[in-house]
Design a protein around this motif. Structure first.
Motif, PDB file in Angstrom:
ATOM      1  N   THR A  30      -9.025  13.369  -3.201  1.00 56.42           N
ATOM      2  CA  THR A  30     -10.295  12.742  -3.564  1.00 56.42           C
ATOM      3  C   THR A  30     -11.390  13.792  -3.443  1.00 56.42           C
ATOM      4  O   THR A  30     -11.580  14.370  -2.374  1.00 56.42           O
ATOM      5  CB  THR A  30     -10.616  11.560  -2.631  1.00 56.42           C
ATOM      6  OG1 THR A  30      -9.564  10.599  -2.719  1.00 56.42           O
ATOM      7  CG2 THR A  30     -11.947  10.916  -2.995  1.00 56.42           C
ATOM      8  N   THR A  62     -11.651   3.920 -10.000  1.00 58.60           N
ATOM      9  CA  THR A  62     -12.132   3.216  -8.815  1.00 58.60           C
ATOM     10  C   THR A  62     -11.191   3.392  -7.629  1.00 58.60           C
ATOM     11  O   THR A  62     -11.545   3.058  -6.505  1.00 58.60           O
ATOM     12  CB  THR A  62     -12.325   1.720  -9.100  1.00 58.60           C
ATOM     13  OG1 THR A  62     -11.089   1.186  -9.600  1.00 58.60           O
ATOM     14  CG2 THR A  62     -13.430   1.492 -10.127  1.00 58.60           C
ATOM     15  N   SER A  63      -9.988   3.912  -7.877  1.00 56.24           N
ATOM     16  CA  SER A  63      -9.042   4.217  -6.801  1.00 56.24           C
ATOM     17  C   SER A  63      -8.220   5.428  -7.208  1.00 56.24           C
ATOM     18  O   SER A  63      -8.150   5.784  -8.386  1.00 56.24           O
ATOM     19  CB  SER A  63      -8.133   3.016  -6.514  1.00 56.24           C
ATOM     20  OG  SER A  63      -7.363   2.704  -7.660  1.00 56.24           O
ATOM     21  N   LYS A  73      -4.679   5.244 -14.892  1.00 57.20           N
ATOM     22  CA  LYS A  73      -6.012   5.743 -14.553  1.00 57.20           C
ATOM     23  C   LYS A  73      -6.576   6.567 -15.705  1.00 57.20           C
ATOM     24  O   LYS A  73      -5.843   7.199 -16.464  1.00 57.20           O
ATOM     25  CB  LYS A  73      -5.971   6.631 -13.299  1.00 57.20           C
ATOM     26  CG  LYS A  73      -5.336   5.989 -12.098  1.00 57.20           C
ATOM     27  CD  LYS A  73      -6.164   4.852 -11.563  1.00 57.20           C
ATOM     28  CE  LYS A  73      -5.500   4.269 -10.330  1.00 57.20           C
ATOM     29  NZ  LYS A  73      -6.093   3.041  -9.886  1.00 57.20           N
TER      30      LYS A  73
END
Length: 114
Positions: A30, A62-63, A73
Motif C-alpha cells: 500500500t 478501495t482495497s 481491481k
C-alpha cells in the motif's frame, strides 16, 4: 532519492512529487491508503528496475489487490523494463494506491497527495 523520468538520453521536465515511495518490492504494498486520499493523488514519475522484464502494476482501488494479476481491481498504470517514465496521472479521491509485482524489483514513485 528521487525518481527521474528518463527517455533515451534526456529527461522530460516533470514536477517531482512532494512524497515518494522507494523500495525493493516483491508482492503487494500500500502506497497511499484510501482514507488518506481525500482530494486525489497526482502521480509524477516512476521507475521500475530489474534484471529481467519484470513489471510493477499500480492499482487504484478501495482495497488492496490480491496480486499483480488481480482482475477485480482497476489498473491505474503499469511500469516495466529498466527505464523511468513520466506518469502524470490523477487518482480520484477515496481510492487507495497500491503497487504489485511477482518478482524482486527496485521500485520508485513520486506523487502528491492533493
Amino acid at each position: 532519492m528521487s525518481c527521474p523520468a528518463i527517455f533515451g538520453d534526456y529527461a522530460l521536465p516533470t514536477k517531482l512529487g512532494s512524497s515518494f515511495y522507494h523500495a525493493q518490492l516483491n508482492g503487494v504494498v500500500t502506497i497511499v491508503a484510501p482514507g488518506t486520499n481525500v482530494n486525489g493523488i497526482r502521480l509524477g514519475t516512476g521507475t521500475a528496475l530489474a534484471v529481467t522484464d519484470a513489471v510493477v502494476v499500480l492499482f487504484a482501488a478501495t482495497s488492496a489487490p490480491s496480486g499483480y494479476s488481480d482482475t477485480s481491481k482497476q489498473i491505474a498504470y503499469q511500469l516495466g523494463g529498466v527505464r523511468g517514465t513520466h506518469i502524470d496521472l490523477v487518482i480520484p479521491a477515496g481510492l487507495g494506491l497500491y503497487a504489485a509485482t511477482g518478482m524482486n524489483i527496485q521500485f520508485c514513485l513520486n506523487y502528491d497527495i492533493l
